[in-house]
Design an enzyme around this catalytic site. Structure first.
Site, PDB file in Angstrom:
ATOM      1  N   PHE A 182       7.967  -5.970  -3.474  1.00 53.61           N
ATOM      2  CA  PHE A 182       9.177  -5.934  -5.000  1.00 53.61           C
ATOM      3  C   PHE A 182      10.700  -5.524  -3.866  1.00 53.61           C
ATOM      4  O   PHE A 182      11.166  -4.648  -4.732  1.00 53.61           O
ATOM      5  CB  PHE A 182       8.651  -4.279  -5.105  1.00 53.61           C
ATOM      6  CG  PHE A 182       7.514  -4.221  -5.657  1.00 53.61           C
ATOM      7  CD1 PHE A 182       6.760  -5.376  -6.489  1.00 53.61           C
ATOM      8  CD2 PHE A 182       6.477  -2.617  -5.893  1.00 53.61           C
ATOM      9  CE1 PHE A 182       5.148  -5.239  -7.133  1.00 53.61           C
ATOM     10  CE2 PHE A 182       5.557  -2.454  -6.076  1.00 53.61           C
ATOM     11  CZ  PHE A 182       4.930  -3.678  -6.480  1.00 53.61           C
ATOM     12  N   GLY A 206       0.482  -1.028   0.023  1.00 50.61           N
ATOM     13  CA  GLY A 206       0.092  -0.173  -0.045  1.00 50.61           C
ATOM     14  C   GLY A 206       0.653   1.077   0.415  1.00 50.61           C
ATOM     15  O   GLY A 206       0.235   2.301   0.272  1.00 50.61           O
ATOM     16  N   SER A 252       5.869   5.430  -3.008  1.00 50.64           N
ATOM     17  CA  SER A 252       6.327   6.530  -3.116  1.00 50.64           C
ATOM     18  C   SER A 252       6.269   7.216  -1.820  1.00 50.64           C
ATOM     19  O   SER A 252       6.892   8.102  -1.702  1.00 50.64           O
ATOM     20  CB  SER A 252       6.194   7.202  -4.268  1.00 50.64           C
ATOM     21  OG  SER A 252       6.418   7.405  -5.236  1.00 50.64           O
ATOM     22  N   GLY A 286      12.818   5.621  -6.071  1.00 46.80           N
ATOM     23  CA  GLY A 286      12.100   7.035  -5.834  1.00 46.80           C
ATOM     24  C   GLY A 286      11.961   7.014  -7.301  1.00 46.80           C
ATOM     25  O   GLY A 286      12.577   6.406  -8.703  1.00 46.80           O
ATOM     26  N   THR A 287      10.925   7.402  -8.029  1.00 46.55           N
ATOM     27  CA  THR A 287      10.600   7.691  -9.444  1.00 46.55           C
ATOM     28  C   THR A 287      10.750   8.238  -9.497  1.00 46.55           C
ATOM     29  O   THR A 287      11.053   9.224  -9.359  1.00 46.55           O
ATOM     30  CB  THR A 287       8.940   7.049  -9.342  1.00 46.55           C
ATOM     31  OG1 THR A 287       8.243   8.402  -8.980  1.00 46.55           O
ATOM     32  CG2 THR A 287       8.004   6.010  -8.865  1.00 46.55           C
ATOM     33  N   ASN A 288      10.391   8.378 -11.457  1.00 47.62           N
ATOM     34  CA  ASN A 288      11.021   9.511 -11.927  1.00 47.62           C
ATOM     35  C   ASN A 288      10.100  10.745 -11.784  1.00 47.62           C
ATOM     36  O   ASN A 288      10.509  12.054 -11.692  1.00 47.62           O
ATOM     37  CB  ASN A 288      11.467   9.647 -12.860  1.00 47.62           C
ATOM     38  CG  ASN A 288      12.579   8.378 -13.538  1.00 47.62           C
ATOM     39  OD1 ASN A 288      13.305   8.051 -12.697  1.00 47.62           O
ATOM     40  ND2 ASN A 288      12.966   8.470 -14.667  1.00 47.62           N
ATOM     41  N   GLU A 312      22.485   5.995  -3.400  1.00 51.16           N
ATOM     42  CA  GLU A 312      21.198   4.891  -4.580  1.00 51.16           C
ATOM     43  C   GLU A 312      21.007   5.789  -5.949  1.00 51.16           C
ATOM     44  O   GLU A 312      21.558   4.826  -6.743  1.00 51.16           O
ATOM     45  CB  GLU A 312      20.532   5.045  -3.656  1.00 51.16           C
ATOM     46  CG  GLU A 312      19.328   3.430  -4.428  1.00 51.16           C
ATOM     47  CD  GLU A 312      18.516   3.286  -3.342  1.00 51.16           C
ATOM     48  OE1 GLU A 312      18.509   3.276  -2.413  1.00 51.16           O
ATOM     49  OE2 GLU A 312      17.228   2.222  -3.951  1.00 51.16           O
ATOM     50  N   GLY A 350      12.645  -7.593 -36.686  1.00 51.77           N
ATOM     51  CA  GLY A 350      11.909  -8.460 -35.795  1.00 51.77           C
ATOM     52  C   GLY A 350      12.480  -8.909 -35.005  1.00 51.77           C
ATOM     53  O   GLY A 350      12.469  -9.747 -33.874  1.00 51.77           O
TER      54      GLY A 350
END
Ligand code: FAD
Length: 383
Positions: free
Chosen positions: A156, A129, A132, A366-368, A244, A342
């Site tokens: 994760f 839950g 971020s 940490g997301t962008n 990090e 391909g």
């Protein structure tokens, strides 16, 4: 272009690391990807080679070297696409928590094993839950005599199956206001009763990595395993995230280089309409543009490396590098897949894996979007 941040000693070290990685790591990558995790033996060999304690003090078996040496290890691992062995997570992200905030007893107990590869490390922040919004975690650590009783679920978590010791983020004061002031860090061994490893998660990329769920059910952790002080967890996390995110930027640029080099080789070999794909102006312009952007990214990362070694506060700039280089990696691998036609879509072609592996780079550490929140906040924007 010669990168002038490295000395002759750094270059010699890179040769040593490259030899080791090509012999001991690269041949195992395919097997790790198939099994969904790396193997302990290679970790121990990396430890014996001195790759896990590059920056750790000599008293724990480390080399006490500057972070440029760690950057070299990360670049060489990325060059052979060894994402399954989260060496940087262990050595450059988790180990510093122990070395910087650990008590002498905590360090004596775990640091030598971390450097030798016998104690593998992970960090458990994210929950089903809350990612971020780290202050919104629900895992609690309730003090009961000389133990903390840990309850909650994490998800994760890299090294989730193979890891031996985890830095677990939990609330010692769930009612604290502001919420982040109730966050603490605990060192938790994987063998502790009540520490339950959940399933290894099926992923789009980074297939060689054992990203997993972890559960804590009345897991009693000795109070002596608190890292730093109660309520200081958030502050410690913020202090360590600079390194990090720099690691992510380093590997992003190194991975871009590898993908680009392989694509240049491919377009010279592959033919259509009687000539090499490389002879089409579209190919040339596309690759020239990408090569330019990789050099721009490298120049920025190198500048940050020097500032980081100096000890500067470069939180904004590292956040910029994290989002910019990982966005580049996603665009570059997508363009390189296109140039492979391909074959680029076939998992047996490394570029297909590069494309899948790139996707997570803008999400973890940490997301962008969060990087841009940090930059904007430091520019004095917003509330
Ligand atoms: C392969 C992999 C390995 C990982 N390894 C670890 C690990 O070892 N340890 C660990 O603790 N975690 C780990 N993570 C978790 C990772 O750090 C989180 O997934 C990440 O922080 C994002 O959190 P979330 O998934 O909850 O997304 P959310 O926070 O739910 O975000 C969803 C979307 O909303 C956006 N968003 C959220 N807040 C804002 C805002 N304020 N402004 C604008 N946009 C916003 C996000 O940018 C994102 O696009 C890993 C994840 C993956 C995929």
């Amino acid at each position: 272009m010669r990168r002038d941040i490295f000395s002759e000693d750094h270059d010699l070290f890179r040769s040593q690391v490259r030899r080791f990685v090509e012999k001991e790591v690269a041949p195992k990558v395919a097997d790790w990807n198939a099994r969904g995790m790396s193997d302990r033996e290679t970790w121990r060999r990396a430890g014996a080679e001195g790759l896990l304690g590059v920056c750790a003090p000599a008293e724990f078996g480390g080399a006490g070297a500057d972070f440029l040496y760690a950057a070299i290890v990360n670049e060489e691992m990325a060059r052979v696409r060894a994402h399954g062995m989260m060496l940087s997570l262990h050595a450059d992200i988790c180990l510093p928590y122990l070395l910087v905030y650990g008590t002498p007893e905590q360090k004596r107990r775990w640091a030598p094993g971390a450097v030798s590869g016998d104690v593998l490390l992970g960090i458990a922040m994210t929950e089903p839950g809350a990612g971020s919004d780290l202050a919104g975690i629900a895992t609690t650590a309730r003090r009961d005599g000389d133990t903390y009783v840990l309850n909650g679920a994490k998800t994760f978590i890299s090294n989730g199956q193979i890891g031996d010791l985890f830095v677990v983020v939990a609330k010692t004061d769930p009612h604290a206001r502001p919420a982040h002031s109730g966050v603490s860090l605990l060192l938790v061994e994987g063998t502790t009763p009540g520490f339950i490893r959940g399933k290894k998660l099926d992923k789009l990329g980074l297939r060689g990595q054992d990203t997993s769920e972890l559960f804590f059910e009345d897991c009693r952790v000795p109070a002596t395993q608190l890292l730093g002080r109660e309520g200081q967890g958030f502050k410690m996390l913020m202090q360590q995230l600079q390194q990090e995110r720099l690691v992510i930027a380093i590997t992003a640029v190194a991975s871009c280089r590898r993908a680009l080099d392989d694509t240049v080789v491919y377009v010279k070999e592959r033919r259509a309409f009687g000539k090499a794909i490389a002879a089409f102006q579209n190919t040339q312009f596309k690759l020239a543009e990408l090569a330019t952007q990789v050099e721009v990214g490298q120049a920025f990362v190198d500048r940050l490396l020097v500032a980081h070694v100096r000890g500067d506060d470069i939180v904004s700039e590292v956040s910029m590098a994290k989002w910019w280089t990982t966005d580049l990696q996603k665009r570059l691998t997508s363009d390189c897949v296109q140039l492979h036609g391909g074959y680029g879509f076939m998992l047996e072609t490394p570029i297909a894996e590069d494309y899948a592996d790139a996707a997570v780079q803008s999400i973890y550490a940490g997301t962008n979007e969060i990087m841009k929140v940090i930059i904007a906040r430091r520019m004095g924007l917003g509330g």
